[in-house]
Design an enzyme around this catalytic site. Structure first.
Site, PDB file in Angstrom:
ATOM      1  N   ASP A 212       4.865  -3.505  -5.690  1.00  0.00           N
ATOM      2  CA  ASP A 212       5.405  -4.746  -5.121  1.00  0.00           C
ATOM      3  C   ASP A 212       6.698  -4.550  -4.350  1.00  0.00           C
ATOM      4  OD1 ASP A 212       3.847  -7.166  -6.127  1.00  0.00           O
ATOM      5  OD2 ASP A 212       4.144  -6.077  -7.984  1.00  0.00           O
ATOM      6  N   ARG A 501       1.181  -9.655  -8.444  1.00  0.00           N
ATOM      7  CA  ARG A 501       0.827  -9.778  -9.860  1.00  0.00           C
ATOM      8  C   ARG A 501       1.047 -11.175 -10.436  1.00  0.00           C
ATOM      9  NH1 ARG A 501       4.149  -4.386 -11.902  1.00  0.00           N
ATOM     10  NH2 ARG A 501       3.872  -3.176  -9.998  1.00  0.00           N
TER      11      ARG A 501
END
Length: 646
Positions: A212, A501
């Site tokens: 990320d 996520r």
């Protein structure tokens, strides 16, 4: 005749009105009897014949019977069934079909049928299924328990049973979503700054695919730092009305289990197009923020960008290099940044220790599995400097996000944590007073006062006090409105750093983009969405715990057979014994009272105080360290049983 019936009904009602009754929840035991536990804390014996009319977890109204000084109850009215949808194992005996709920306190064998859309021949003895209870003896016109099998979860010999069964129990998805393969970049009306030449880098686990965040740091002349945080941008591909977004909203989070991840977004997005792979140009949402020399946060700026990671780094290698260990070394430009990030981390940690709060470090326990799902080893991973570097960077970036959303929009998806809910604050105050710790109610309900109290309590280094106080504390929840995060000691906290996520982070990305484009923000997130996010996070954590418990039992079966001894700490104490954590691997085991002393009557457990006396002498309390000997590993209940080591 009608008059006689009316008189009879009145007499029955009078008898009913004068008969002592109790309402509570049924707690079953392995020996066939049970207890009715009321909300007021009273407990009544339920004899074996009466237990045949109920199941563990049922809320019932029962008639109280007195025999001398002994009281028992006979359940009469079902208020709420303890079972509705449940996971079970099939029992197939010639023409008879039944299921046994997969629950440590339920031993009922329930007659069953298979719903018409299922092929009965595909379901065999020992298979795992999802069933629903459709009849209950305490319901009108129902003479016994009866269930319907709705879904085959796994065949008895499937090596993936721990994962399949656990996900089914919590009604979580079994696989990552499918949503096509064509993912063009959307035209969002955003101007993206070209940062591809800037030496951003990622630090993750060796096997991480869904990366990320990437970082870039420079040292300021005044001794502080400018930190750039580039975050993967799935909303650059996924519109709010896209099927992938609708599915992500339902899933809310990626589920991380030992040996398996079930992604929130399609894997092509999560592990490829959005992931910040080294050498790949990716769209990102970025924030450049200033950290002053004393660790406090200065100015920040959010913007859209295109970035390219110049190095995929791993936690252990970075930590080894910083600690002067190992033979790995980064490129010079990355190494210079890592040293700067280490300095920033130490400054931020010191600032948060003084002005906010810092969690105590606990090790992570990582399962090493073979392809069949067998546990080869359980490795202990300490929170080393590289982990802390990423953690501090993300906390700083998320604190900026909370401030940005609150100032520019007034709403978003915030993580709100109040240390003590209002209804428990007075009880916590009373408990502390009993420990000769006098505190005003404001110290439990107002952030600034709470931070002072928390630091004072931590300076006592009293594990028992910490564990007891947790009984009064609340949980983190998602909120559309800004609110304090007592655990971090921050006035507001909103995550945006894990949009691959977490669906809430995708929501925050879209809000940030609205501000960047000068557009009017949409209405705040509904309570239904924030409750959905909170509940799915809870279910995900329970699923992770349940799979680990299953794998722990399999891994430690030989240790139980050998009665191996482990160092442990006491996590919880209840009326039946104490629960301990094995420090070598993170497994939890139960130590029942009969295994603490040959004479059970000499064991006195005060579960409210978290203390255990043996022969009138205090022997154990919450937070204590001790040595235990494993004596049993029960796969059917995924539980470990231990006794104090000699």
């Amino acid at each position: 005749m009608l008059q006689n019936n009316s008189v009879l009904a009145q007499l029955k009602q009078q008898i009913r009105d004068t008969t002592p009754r109790a309402e509570g929840v049924i707690k079953g035991t392995e020996k066939g009897f049970g207890f009715l536990e009321t909300d007021a804390g009273d407990s009544y014996f339920v004899p074996p014949p009466a237990m045949k009319k109920v199941i563990h977890g049922d809320r019932v109204e029962a008639v109280i019977h007195e025999n001398g000084d002994k009281k028992s109850v006979d359940p009469e009215k079902l208020i709420e069934a303890g079972l509705d949808r449940f996971v079970a194992r099939v029992q197939k005996r010639e023409d008879r079909l039944a299921v046994v709920p997969d629950h440590p306190s339920i031993r009922n064998v329930i007659k069953s049928r298979i719903k018409r859309s299922l092929d009965e021949s595909s379901i065999g003895d020992g298979d795992w299924v999802v069933a629903r209870l459709v009849r209950h003896p305490l319901k009108a016109d129902d003479r016994g328990f009866f269930a319907q099998i709705d879904e085959l979860v796994a065949k008895a010999d499937n090596p993936a049973v721990p994962w399949r069964v656990t996900l089914a129990r919590h009604a979580l998805e079994q696989a990552s979503p499918e949503a096509g393969s064509d993912w063009p970049l959307r035209e969002e009306g955003l101007e993206r700054e070209d940062l591809t030449a800037e030496p951003f880098f990622t630090i993750d686990g060796e096997k991480t695919k869904d990366m990320d965040d990437a970082l870039r740091i420079t040292t300021r002349d005044d001794g502080g730092w400018d930190l750039s945080v580039a975050i993967a941008d799935p909303t650059a591909y996924v519109d709010e009305e896209h099927v992938a977004d609708l599915e992500a909203r339902v899933r809310a989070f990626t589920v991380y289990l030992p040996g398996q991840n079930v992604t929130m977004l399609p894997e092509q997005l999560a592990d490829d197009l959005c992931s910040l792979w080294e050498g790949k140009t990716r769209p990102a949402l970025a924030c450049t923020l200033t950290v002053n020399a004393d660790g406090s946060l200065g100015d920040y700026r959010f913007f859209a960008a295109n970035v390219q990671s110049h190095a995929k780094l791993a936690y252990d290698r970075v930590s080894d290099w910083i600690d002067g260990e190992g033979d790995w070394a980064p490129a010079d430009d990355i190494g210079e940044q890592l040293k700067a990030l280490q300095a920033l981390t130490e400054a931020r940690t010191a600032w948060r220790n003084e002005h906010a709060l810092v969690f105590k470090d606990r090790p992570d326990y990582v399962f090493e599995l073979d392809e069949a799902g067998n546990v080869l080893a359980i490795n202990t991973e300490e929170r080393r400097i590289a982990n802390r570097m990423i953690e501090e960077s993300m906390i700083a970036a998320n604190a900026c996000c909370a401030d940005y959303l609150a100032a520019n929009i007034g709403h978003g998806i915030f993580n709100v944590h109040r240390a003590f809910e209002p209804e428990k604050a007075e009880a916590a105050q009373e408990f502390l007073a009993g420990q000769e710790i006098e505190v005003a109610l404001e110290a439990l309900t107002e952030l600034d006062h709470y931070k002072e109290l928390k630091r004072a309590l931590e300076s006592r280094d009293d594990a028992w006090l910490d564990a007891r106080l947790r009984r009064f504390q609340g949980f983190t929840s998602m909120s559309a409105q800004p609110g304090p995060h007592f655990g971090l000691g921050l006035a507001a906290y909103a995550t945006w750093t894990s949009p691959i996520r977490k669906y809430g982070d995708m929501v925050n990305h879209r809000l940030i983009k609205r501000v960047l484009k000068g557009e009017q923000a949409p209405a705040e997130a509904s309570q239904a969405l924030t409750e959905q996010l909170t509940e799915r996070r809870r279910l995900n954590r329970m699923a992770e715990r349940d799979v680990k418990d299953w794998l722990y039992v399999r891994f430690l079966t030989s240790a139980a057979q050998n009665q191996d001894v482990f160092e442990a700490e006491i996590m919880a104490i209840n009326r039946g014994g104490m629960r301990v954590r094995l420090l070598a691997n993170g497994a939890t085991a139960f130590v029942p009272a009969p295994l603490m002393h040959a004479d059970r009557n000499k064991v006195v457990i005060d579960d409210k105080e978290g203390r255990i006396q043996i022969e009138s002498e205090e022997r154990y309390k919450l937070g204590d360290a001790l040595r235990v000997q494993l004596v049993e590993a029960r796969e059917e209940t995924r539980s470990l049983v231990a006794k104090p080591a000699a």
